[in-house]
Design a protein around this motif. Structure first.
Motif, PDB file in Angstrom:
ATOM      1  N   TYR A 119       0.815  -1.211   0.000  1.00 18.36           N
ATOM      2  CA  TYR A 119       0.000   0.000   0.000  1.00 18.36           C
ATOM      3  C   TYR A 119       0.850   1.263   0.000  1.00 18.36           C
ATOM      4  O   TYR A 119       0.591   2.209  -0.751  1.00 18.36           O
ATOM      5  CB  TYR A 119      -0.916  -0.006   1.231  1.00 18.36           C
ATOM      6  N   GLY A 360      -6.746   1.207   9.287  1.00 19.16           N
ATOM      7  CA  GLY A 360      -7.610   0.377   8.459  1.00 19.16           C
ATOM      8  C   GLY A 360      -8.225   1.118   7.293  1.00 19.16           C
ATOM      9  O   GLY A 360      -9.157   0.615   6.643  1.00 19.16           O
ATOM     10  N   ASP A 362      -6.931   1.649   4.518  1.00 18.84           N
ATOM     11  CA  ASP A 362      -6.530   1.047   3.245  1.00 18.84           C
ATOM     12  C   ASP A 362      -7.493  -0.049   2.815  1.00 18.84           C
ATOM     13  O   ASP A 362      -7.310  -0.670   1.762  1.00 18.84           O
ATOM     14  CB  ASP A 362      -5.117   0.473   3.356  1.00 18.84           C
ATOM     15  N   SER A 364      -8.084  -2.839   4.564  1.00 23.32           N
ATOM     16  CA  SER A 364      -7.663  -4.165   5.037  1.00 23.32           C
ATOM     17  C   SER A 364      -7.490  -4.137   6.552  1.00 23.32           C
ATOM     18  O   SER A 364      -7.605  -3.085   7.199  1.00 23.32           O
ATOM     19  CB  SER A 364      -6.347  -4.573   4.372  1.00 23.32           C
ATOM     20  N   SER A 365      -7.157  -5.292   7.113  1.00 21.98           N
ATOM     21  CA  SER A 365      -6.902  -5.400   8.556  1.00 21.98           C
ATOM     22  C   SER A 365      -5.405  -5.575   8.825  1.00 21.98           C
ATOM     23  O   SER A 365      -5.019  -6.014   9.908  1.00 21.98           O
ATOM     24  CB  SER A 365      -7.677  -6.582   9.142  1.00 21.98           C
ATOM     25  N   ARG A 366      -4.562  -5.221   7.848  1.00 22.90           N
ATOM     26  CA  ARG A 366      -3.116  -5.432   8.004  1.00 22.90           C
ATOM     27  C   ARG A 366      -2.545  -4.634   9.169  1.00 22.90           C
ATOM     28  O   ARG A 366      -1.629  -5.073   9.849  1.00 22.90           O
ATOM     29  CB  ARG A 366      -2.373  -5.071   6.714  1.00 22.90           C
ATOM     30  N   GLN A 369      -3.206  -6.396  12.348  1.00 23.38           N
ATOM     31  CA  GLN A 369      -2.391  -7.609  12.382  1.00 23.38           C
ATOM     32  C   GLN A 369      -0.939  -7.277  12.727  1.00 23.38           C
ATOM     33  O   GLN A 369      -0.295  -7.991  13.506  1.00 23.38           O
ATOM     34  CB  GLN A 369      -2.461  -8.326  11.033  1.00 23.38           C
TER      35      GLN A 369
END
Length: 489
Positions: A119, A360, A362, A364-366, A369
């Motif tokens: 990203y 979050g 973006d 996603s949940s990266r 994580q």
């Protein structure tokens, strides 16, 4: 408080005494041999006196291969370290064409954003094409782009303050801001283990400086009461302003600040709180918002929030967050803002993108994580080191974990043996630490896999046995049954 084993302290003092004594003898013999020789200074005084650079010549140069190791890749979980050799007993180091692929336990890449990111990286490249690599100007001339304004809004929202101001260098954020906030007639009360950027900023301010014992709120209260009662030196007038300066995570100790107690004391005595979150912002807290979030402190109770982008966000520069009035004043008065080149646009975009991932935004949940992974990695690694018998400083959740070495001979031994086994570590000794408290500083990242950490633990355990730095008995391994067989954990 670090309790040094008696024999360890004795051997450390003895080692430094021998190094100092033999170094002085060698210098004396060199002066006798060179007696009468021209020094070719042509009347100039020497820039560096022998007594001033004695430590560098007689101690540091012998082990300088352990420091300043060049790398030739991104500082990810693994990176390439350029190999070097010396033909003159380590006085000069020559780079080789060969590299060593090593497990990285030294970089501040806490969330893994320093490497290519799906990203962040494309957006930084796009900003490079649009804005170029540098504005080539201070912020007040032609150095403010839309990215800088967006970044300041993003940072203020992220840390929970009304406004923020960003700078191109993290170190200068402290050293240039503190003299603008306070001057003669003011009082700075600083933690005894604060970073050198804070120390230099405090010294340059002209304010009176008092020190309280590291991370001990009761001693802070004692200092505050005494200083308020006595007032300014000679005149005993009341202090114009009192600022208490602390760090979120102390970079050489890995300890979390006792922020709730310190904030309560500062509110009681009407002192301002200056919080340096260089190592805590992005790295701790449920959403990465630092020690205030982790320890349940309202950001409204912290007057000045400082942080850097060089760790968790994989970029460069620093920020000050506070009230709109404070930030407006800094824009008119701070030399780092008025004269320093603004932060690079691609670096600004990298920070914005990293914060968006954490929040979050973006899609996603990266971010969640990564935060969960660095917390799990840090607590696992610290726990396993302690089980092996190492003396490890710091608190749970902190990604910084110093392993105590103490003896000067163990500094190069630990570093070189780890590198030989493809693990890159950072070792630190005097004058960066007190004379007796040499250490290896491990920095854990969310980009480390569990396999990486297990390999690192195996290597550190082997080297620890070899060097002799396991100062406590190892915990006995537990037996469990697996596939009908007994195995050790």
């Amino acid at each position: 408080m670090i309790t040094i084993p008696y024999l360890t302290a004795l051997s450390t003092y003895l080692s430094y005494t021998l190094l100092f004594a033999f170094g002085q003898l060698r210098d004396l013999f060199r002066k006798i041999i060179d007696w009468g020789k021209s020094n070719n200074l042509q009347g100039y005084a020497p820039i560096c006196l022998d007594s001033e650079d004695f430590y560098t010549r007689r101690l540091y140069l012998r082990i300088q291969d352990c420091f300043g190791r060049p790398i030739s890749s991104a500082p990810d979980a693994w990176f390439d370290v350029v190999e070097r050799f010396s033909n003159d007993r380590n006085k000069t180091l020559i780079r080789m064409d060969k590299v060593k692929h090593c497990l990285n336990l030294g970089s501040y890449n806490y969330l893994g954003f320093a490497a290519a990111d799906e990203y962040c990286t494309p957006r930084s490249i796009e900003s490079l094409k649009k804005f170029s690599a540098s504005t080539c100007s201070p912020r007040v001339d032609g150095g403010t782009t839309v990215l800088h304004s967006e970044l300041e809004e993003c940072v203020a929202k992220f840390v929970g303050k009304p406004d923020a101001l960003v700078f191109g260098m993290g170190y200068a954020t402290n050293s240039a801001i503190i003299p603008v906030l306070i001057g003669k007639g003011g009082l700075i009360i600083s933690d005894s283990l604060n970073h050198s950027s804070i120390v230099n900023g405090a010294r340059g301010s002209g304010a009176t400086i008092s020190i309280f014992q590291h991370n001990i709120p009761s001693d802070l209260e004692r200092v505050l009461r005494e200083q308020i009662a006595e007032g300014q030196a000679r005149t005993h007038r009341p202090w114009k302003k009192i600022i208490v300066v602390v760090e979120g995570i102390y970079s050489m100790e890995g300890e979390l600040c006792n922020l709730p107690e310190i904030v309560a004391i500062c509110k009681k005595y009407k002192a301002y709180v200056y919080l340096d979150e260089a190592h805590s912002i992005g790295a701790v807290g449920k959403t990465g918002r630092g020690v205030c979030e982790l320890l349940g402190v309202d950001t409204a109770d912290v007057d000045i929030m400082m942080g850097t982008f060089t760790k968790s966000f994989g970029s460069c520069g620093g920020y000050i967050a506070g009230s709109k009035e404070l930030i407006q004043y800094l824009k008119y008065a701070c030399p780092a803002h008025l004269y320093g080149t603004s932060i690079s646009p691609p670096a600004a975009q990298q920070i914005i993108s990293a914060i968006q991932v954490l929040l979050g935004e973006d899609g996603s949940s990266r971010g969640a994580q990564k935060l969960a992974r660095i917390r799990e990695n840090s607590n696992f690694f610290r726990s396993e080191l302690k089980k092996m018998g190492f003396e490890v400083l710091g608190d749970n959740d902190s990604p910084v974990m110093p392993i105590m070495l103490y003896n000067p001979s163990k500094i190069p031994a630990f570093s070189r043996e780890c590198l030989r086994k493809n693990v890159a570590v950072v070792v630190v000794g005097f004058p960066a630490t007190p004379l007796l408290l040499a250490r290896a500083r491990i920095c854990i990242s969310a980009s480390h896999s569990r396999e990486d950490l297990v390999k690192a633990l195996e290597v550190i355990s082997e080297v620890g046995d070899l060097v002799g730095i396991k100062y406590f008995p190892a915990e006995p391994k537990k037996v469990h049954q697996e596939d009908g067989m007994l195995k050790l954990d």
